[in-house]
Design an enzyme around this catalytic site. Structure first.
Site, PDB file in Angstrom:
ATOM      1  N   ALA A 250       0.804  -1.237  -0.057  1.00  0.00           N
ATOM      2  CA  ALA A 250      -0.160   0.066   0.134  1.00  0.00           C
ATOM      3  C   ALA A 250       0.750   1.386   0.089  1.00  0.00           C
ATOM      4  O   ALA A 250       0.457   2.208  -0.542  1.00  0.00           O
ATOM      5  CB  ALA A 250      -1.111   0.043   1.099  1.00  0.00           C
TER       6      ALA A 250
ATOM      7  N   PRO B 106       2.765   4.535  -0.540  1.00  0.00           N
ATOM      8  CA  PRO B 106       2.793   5.362   0.504  1.00  0.00           C
ATOM      9  C   PRO B 106       1.365   5.867   0.678  1.00  0.00           C
ATOM     10  O   PRO B 106       0.890   6.618   1.609  1.00  0.00           O
ATOM     11  CB  PRO B 106       3.465   6.899  -0.132  1.00  0.00           C
ATOM     12  CG  PRO B 106       3.142   6.692  -1.445  1.00  0.00           C
ATOM     13  CD  PRO B 106       3.442   5.140  -1.911  1.00  0.00           C
TER      14      PRO B 106
ATOM     15  N   LYS C  15      -2.991   5.248  -3.634  1.00  0.00           N
ATOM     16  CA  LYS C  15      -4.051   4.248  -4.310  1.00  0.00           C
ATOM     17  C   LYS C  15      -4.813   3.956  -3.245  1.00  0.00           C
ATOM     18  O   LYS C  15      -6.251   3.699  -3.247  1.00  0.00           O
ATOM     19  CB  LYS C  15      -3.444   2.975  -5.192  1.00  0.00           C
ATOM     20  CG  LYS C  15      -2.614   3.691  -6.015  1.00  0.00           C
ATOM     21  CD  LYS C  15      -1.937   2.583  -6.891  1.00  0.00           C
ATOM     22  CE  LYS C  15      -1.079   2.898  -7.858  1.00  0.00           C
ATOM     23  NZ  LYS C  15       0.320   3.351  -7.280  1.00  0.00           N
TER      24      LYS C  15
ATOM     25  N   ASP D 202       4.292  -8.539   5.482  1.00  0.00           N
ATOM     26  CA  ASP D 202       4.745  -9.122   4.056  1.00  0.00           C
ATOM     27  C   ASP D 202       3.630  -9.750   3.471  1.00  0.00           C
ATOM     28  O   ASP D 202       3.008 -10.805   4.058  1.00  0.00           O
ATOM     29  CB  ASP D 202       5.994  -9.900   4.180  1.00  0.00           C
ATOM     30  CG  ASP D 202       6.488 -10.321   2.675  1.00  0.00           C
ATOM     31  OD1 ASP D 202       5.835 -10.488   1.964  1.00  0.00           O
ATOM     32  OD2 ASP D 202       7.596 -10.610   2.558  1.00  0.00           O
TER      33      ASP D 202
ATOM     34  N   ASP E 242      -0.563  -4.063  -6.357  1.00  0.00           N
ATOM     35  CA  ASP E 242       0.501  -2.817  -6.799  1.00  0.00           C
ATOM     36  C   ASP E 242       1.757  -3.472  -6.379  1.00  0.00           C
ATOM     37  O   ASP E 242       2.539  -2.976  -5.391  1.00  0.00           O
ATOM     38  CB  ASP E 242       0.080  -1.802  -6.174  1.00  0.00           C
ATOM     39  CG  ASP E 242       0.846  -0.583  -6.815  1.00  0.00           C
ATOM     40  OD1 ASP E 242       1.634  -0.693  -7.652  1.00  0.00           O
ATOM     41  OD2 ASP E 242       0.817   0.812  -6.373  1.00  0.00           O
TER      42      ASP E 242
ATOM     43  N   CYS F 289       4.490  -0.304 -12.149  1.00  0.00           N
ATOM     44  CA  CYS F 289       4.936   0.801 -12.802  1.00  0.00           C
ATOM     45  C   CYS F 289       6.366   0.518 -13.776  1.00  0.00           C
ATOM     46  O   CYS F 289       7.254   1.181 -13.530  1.00  0.00           O
ATOM     47  CB  CYS F 289       5.022   2.114 -12.017  1.00  0.00           C
ATOM     48  SG  CYS F 289       6.283   1.719 -10.384  1.00  0.00           S
TER      49      CYS F 289
END
Length: 475
Positions: free
Chosen positions: A303, A305, A308, A350, A369, A422
């Site tokens: 998550a 920073p 999203k 984790d 993500d 990304c």
């Protein structure tokens, strides 16, 4: 900004580095040691005048030397601001400009410097100072003599002053040969495109129609996009606030705006009050693609920073669990949510180790993500082009596969998981998803709103580079 490579110490540069990539998606929390007083022993030299280019070059050389040693730029900047707390705001801005610009030109400055040296330098801060000065000479040729003089003044305060004459000689030699040096750099692929040779070849192979535009985009300044928080403002009200503050913008969507000129968040109306967030337009796609509905149980597995995470909560009334691997990163998520007036359960764990955090209740939606090479956001994190190595890609792909396998176990039948990176590299994107879907007969690749099964946004003037794929679990 959103989001994050996992900064780590590599101890090597991409063109020559060797060694295994980390297999765990952890952030290296070590920061470089605070800068010391680097003036030569013996008769003390007076400090460089505040606000001068020489002072900015001296401070920036500390930060760049940390990157040359393998530290992430964010860590280097943190160390700088701690070591130099009394810098004028203008000097801090100049230091950041020098660091980001020099690192965006990764490959070019080092190519030119190698042409000017008979052997590699053993003093990292002198090497850093020369790279910074060469960047400044190319981007501000009208100030060439000032750059040389100020760099020499900075050199007098480094390495006990032993290499002041070397810095003077290298830079004056550069001025004499400048046209020939630039021509040679333009003829060398790594120096011309400002990327490591392996990176260029991978992009040429995987994006044959767009490779030049992709590499060129990585060398530009990133756009600054905003996301209006509909729980604390409205699109119309916030556009009016920007207009009143004489901040010009382009509307990307009703709640998404791109500023014509980036600016500090402290100058944004309503930022501290949570009416708006800074988030790239590409990153803003995740919330809509996850197909949220009120009442769903949702997991944001990586998550920090928290950009999203917050967008998911702004988009629907959901019960959300946000995970990240480090306490300080989890705290950033909490801080972001508090500013925006949003609530979620935030835990440090984790996501691959289910016994650390899962209570047995499945999730109807999961945002994966995943940590990646961050090759799609290299213009925001230009140290990536210096630190990333070719073998790192396989390391990230291994971690991504482990995350997918773990998260699939906690996804409810009929639920959906959005896989997001990304990265621009296929091993982390389409190939990763295809391999996962082939291993799981209960996995169906769901269509995105445009009818495709995946979306690969390459970096442009409007957004960073992202990859999205939506996976649905058979009921």
């Amino acid at each position: 900004m959103d989001k994050k490579p996992f900064p780590r110490r590599t101890g090597a540069r991409p063109a020559t580095g060797r060694g295994p990539a980390r297999s765990r998606p952890t952030q290296d929390s070590r920061t470089p040691p605070p800068a010391r007083d680097h003036r030569p022993r013996g008769p003390a030299l007076p400090p460089l005048a505040a606000g001068t280019l020489g002072e900015a070059l001296l401070v920036a050389s500390d930060g760049l030397a940390a990157v040359l040693k393998g530290y992430a730029l964010n860590d280097g900047l943190l160390g700088l601001w701690q070591a130099y707390p009394d810098l004028l705001p203008a000097t801090r801005g100049a230091v950041q400009d020098l660091l980001y610009g020099t690192l965006r030109d990764c490959g070019r400055g080092s190519f030119i410097l190698a042409k000017l040296l008979s052997k590699p330098l053993e003093e990292p801060r002198i090497e850093a100072l020369l790279l910074l000065a060469l960047y400044r000479l190319e981007t501000r040729p009208d100030t060439a003599h000032t750059v040389v003089d100020q760099a020499v003044e900075a050199a007098a305060r480094l390495a006990e002053g032993r290499l002041k004459a070397l810095v003077n000689g290298v830079l004056r030699n550069a001025l004499r040969q400048w046209a020939a040096l630039l021509a040679a750099a333009d003829a060398d692929p790594a120096a011309h495109w400002r990327h490591a040779a392996w990176w260029i070849k991978a992009v040429q192979r995987q994006h044959p129609e767009h490779w030049q535009a992709l590499l060129a985009a990585n060398n530009t300044h990133p756009p600054m996009s905003l996301r209006v928080n509909p729980r604390r403002s409205s699109a119309d009200a916030y556009r009016a606030e920007l207009t009143e503050a004489a901040i010009t913008f382009t509307e990307l969507a009703p709640l998404a705006l791109q500023l014509d000129t980036p600016r500090p968040v402290s100058s944004l109306p309503g930022f501290a009050e949570g009416r708006v967030s800074v988030q790239d337009w590409g990153a803003q796609q995740a919330a809509a693609l996850l197909d949220l509905a009120a009442g769903q149980r949702v997991l944001d597995a990586c998550a920090a920073p928290g950009g999203k995470t917050a967008h998911l909560l702004e988009s629907a009334d959901i019960a959300l669990l946000a995970l990240d691997v480090e306490d300080k990163r989890s705290q950033r998520v909490r801080d972001n949510l508090a500013r925006l007036g949003l609530s979620a359960e935030v835990r440090t764990a984790d996501c691959r180790h289910l016994d650390e955090w899962w209570n047995g209740q499945p999730f109807e939606r999961i945002l994966a993500d995943v940590p990646c090479s961050a090759s799609g956001v290299a213009r925001r994190h230009p140290d990536i082009k210096w630190l990333r190595r070719e073998e790192d890609i396989a390391g990230f792909a291994t971690v991504q596969a482990e995350i997918l396998e773990a998260l699939w176990q906690v996804l409810a039948p009929g639920g959906k998981m959005l896989y997001l990176t990304c990265s621009v590299f296929e091993e982390e994107n389409g190939r990763q998803v295809a391999r996962f879907a082939a291993r799981h007969k209960d996995c169906r690749r769901a269509r995105l709103p445009d009818g495709t099964f995946e979306r690969h946004w390459l970096p442009t003037a409007q957004h960073d580079g992202f990859y999205f794929a939506l996976l649905e679990k058979s009921a």
